[in-house]
Motif scaffolding. Sequence first.
Motif, short mmCIF file in Angstrom:
data_model
loop_
_atom_site.label_atom_id
_atom_site.label_comp_id
_atom_site.label_asym_id
_atom_site.label_seq_id
_atom_site.Cartn_x
_atom_site.Cartn_y
_atom_site.Cartn_z
N THR A 30 2.00 -9.96 8.05
CA THR A 30 3.02 -10.85 8.62
C THR A 30 4.41 -10.53 8.09
O THR A 30 5.40 -11.07 8.58
N ILE A 31 4.48 -9.67 7.07
CA ILE A 31 5.77 -9.31 6.49
C ILE A 31 6.34 -8.12 7.25
O ILE A 31 5.68 -7.09 7.42
N GLU A 32 7.57 -8.31 7.73
CA GLU A 32 8.23 -7.25 8.48
C GLU A 32 8.74 -6.16 7.52
O GLU A 32 9.16 -6.44 6.40
N GLY A 33 8.73 -4.92 8.01
CA GLY A 33 9.38 -3.84 7.30
C GLY A 33 8.44 -2.91 6.56
O GLY A 33 7.40 -3.32 6.06
N THR A 34 8.80 -1.64 6.49
CA THR A 34 8.14 -0.62 5.68
C THR A 34 9.25 0.22 5.04
O THR A 34 10.42 0.13 5.43
N ALA A 35 8.86 1.01 4.06
CA ALA A 35 9.82 1.91 3.41
C ALA A 35 9.24 3.32 3.38
O ALA A 35 8.04 3.50 3.17
N ASN A 76 0.86 -1.18 0.00
CA ASN A 76 0.00 0.00 0.00
C ASN A 76 0.89 1.23 0.00
O ASN A 76 1.93 1.26 0.68
N ILE A 77 0.49 2.26 -0.76
CA ILE A 77 1.30 3.48 -0.86
C ILE A 77 0.50 4.64 -0.29
O ILE A 77 -0.64 4.90 -0.70
N ASP A 78 1.08 5.30 0.70
CA ASP A 78 0.47 6.47 1.32
C ASP A 78 1.31 7.71 1.00
O ASP A 78 2.55 7.67 1.04
N TYR A 79 0.61 8.81 0.70
CA TYR A 79 1.27 10.07 0.36
C TYR A 79 0.87 11.12 1.40
O TYR A 79 -0.31 11.30 1.69
N ASP A 80 1.86 11.82 1.94
CA ASP A 80 1.60 12.92 2.87
C ASP A 80 2.43 14.13 2.43
O ASP A 80 3.65 14.00 2.19
N ILE A 81 1.76 15.28 2.30
CA ILE A 81 2.45 16.54 2.02
C ILE A 81 2.28 17.40 3.27
O ILE A 81 1.17 17.83 3.61
N ASP A 126 -2.50 10.66 -11.03
CA ASP A 126 -1.77 9.48 -11.49
C ASP A 126 -1.08 8.73 -10.35
O ASP A 126 -0.38 7.75 -10.59
N ALA A 127 -1.24 9.21 -9.11
CA ALA A 127 -0.58 8.56 -7.96
C ALA A 127 -1.32 7.27 -7.58
O ALA A 127 -2.46 7.32 -7.12
N ILE A 128 -0.68 6.17 -7.81
CA ILE A 128 -1.29 4.87 -7.48
C ILE A 128 -1.19 4.62 -5.98
O ILE A 128 -0.33 5.16 -5.29
N THR A 129 -2.04 3.75 -5.48
CA THR A 129 -2.06 3.46 -4.03
C THR A 129 -1.65 2.02 -3.70
O THR A 129 -1.51 1.68 -2.53
N THR A 130 -1.49 1.18 -4.70
CA THR A 130 -0.96 -0.18 -4.47
C THR A 130 0.01 -0.49 -5.59
O THR A 130 -0.11 0.02 -6.72
N LEU A 151 5.60 3.06 1.91
CA LEU A 151 5.22 1.78 1.32
C LEU A 151 5.10 0.76 2.44
O LEU A 151 6.07 0.52 3.18
N THR A 152 3.91 0.17 2.56
CA THR A 152 3.63 -0.80 3.63
C THR A 152 3.11 -2.09 3.03
O THR A 152 2.14 -2.04 2.24
N PRO A 153 3.70 -3.25 3.38
CA PRO A 153 3.20 -4.52 2.84
C PRO A 153 1.73 -4.73 3.21
O PRO A 153 1.31 -4.46 4.35
N VAL A 154 0.95 -5.21 2.23
CA VAL A 154 -0.44 -5.55 2.50
C VAL A 154 -0.52 -6.70 3.49
O VAL A 154 -1.37 -6.72 4.38
#
Length: 397
Positions: free
Chosen positions: A379-384, A313-318, A335-339, A373-376
């Motif tokens: 159980t998967i560790e980590g975000t970016a 999942n993609i989150d945008y913050d300004i 055009d900003a995708i969310t997945t 970027l957060t895994p859907v």
Amino acid sequence: GTDHITGFTLSVTTDPQTPADIDDTDLQILSIRIEERDTGMLIGIHTVGIRVGEMINASLSPTNQSVDMSAYESPLTRVIITNTGNSPTNYNLWLDSSNSNDVEFVLESPDDILVAAGYESSVKIRINPSEDASFDEFYMATLWVSTDTGLNLSANIVANISEEHLLEIDALSQVGVVPGTTQDVLFNLTNIGNLVETVTVTINVEGNWTVTPSTQQFTLPIDAVIDGTVNVEVPVLDGSDDLLNGAVHNMTITVKDSATLETLGVRTVELVVGALFLVEADNWPDEMLYYRGGDRTWNVILTNTGNEDVTVNIDYDILLPGLSGNSSAWELGDDAITTLILPRQSAIPYSFSVSGAEFEPDLTLAADLVVTLTPVDVTIEGTAEFRTTLKMSRFFE
């Protein structure tokens, strides 16, 4: 007168096996033959009845014995009573178990036995160790044999409990680990043997992972439980298959006797590598410069360097610069995708745009763009997280 009378003394030694004449019915007859000295002419025969008195005695064999046994058997041992007297004798038997502690000595023969002169009889003694009997302790009983005449004999029986090295190692069968992190692994040792154990615990992991401490020493009394902990350093991802999601690395716990180095126990724990999301972004700008009403596009390459294919999942913050509040001076493009699907080790193009929304922006106008970027799959560790500073540029003034 008495000149025709003379006296003499006889010394009589009986055979040791001669039965005692208890009731004067079994006299031993001694005949004395009287002859004329010079001619040898028989003058007469005189008969003397000799009564053999009662002698009470006995011997025990062995008088000291050691019985080697494990803590899980109940052997039978014997003591032989030999009647070394000259008459049938009743022998009274009893056991002194004051030094037997956790071992039971049981007399399995009658406590009163009759043995004929010159014969022997065996006394049976059963030895039953309890579950608490240990190799380190001394266990003894004494068989006492007595008669009404005051005879007292004894024989010692010592139970030698053999060494039983029994050690239990308890630990989880599987432990999840994440690349690039450290993981504590717990275990405990239980001494269910019959002696105090001083042991050395050695732990290693397939692939030569670092374990701290890799060697530990413990002293465990009987029935003691001791907890242990080690810290396993999981390597960082290096692109190899060794750290893929679900990969297993065996951690081996080996327990040895510290003195003899005899192996007392081995336990294996599976270290299961969990999914980890890591991503690299090529061409991600640190700053993006704007003019009034300008529109800028991010064209980057995302590479999943983790150990599992991931949908994010993609989150945008300004945000206002240096603050957590939202800025209204810029707008995210349609055009900003969310997945996005990011296969492992694949370069995936990714683009979006942000436009300036302020009609008359100040030259000092700025904002912080944060893309997360957060895994859907939770159980998967980590975000970016990637950041770009949005600024007005003098070049576009």
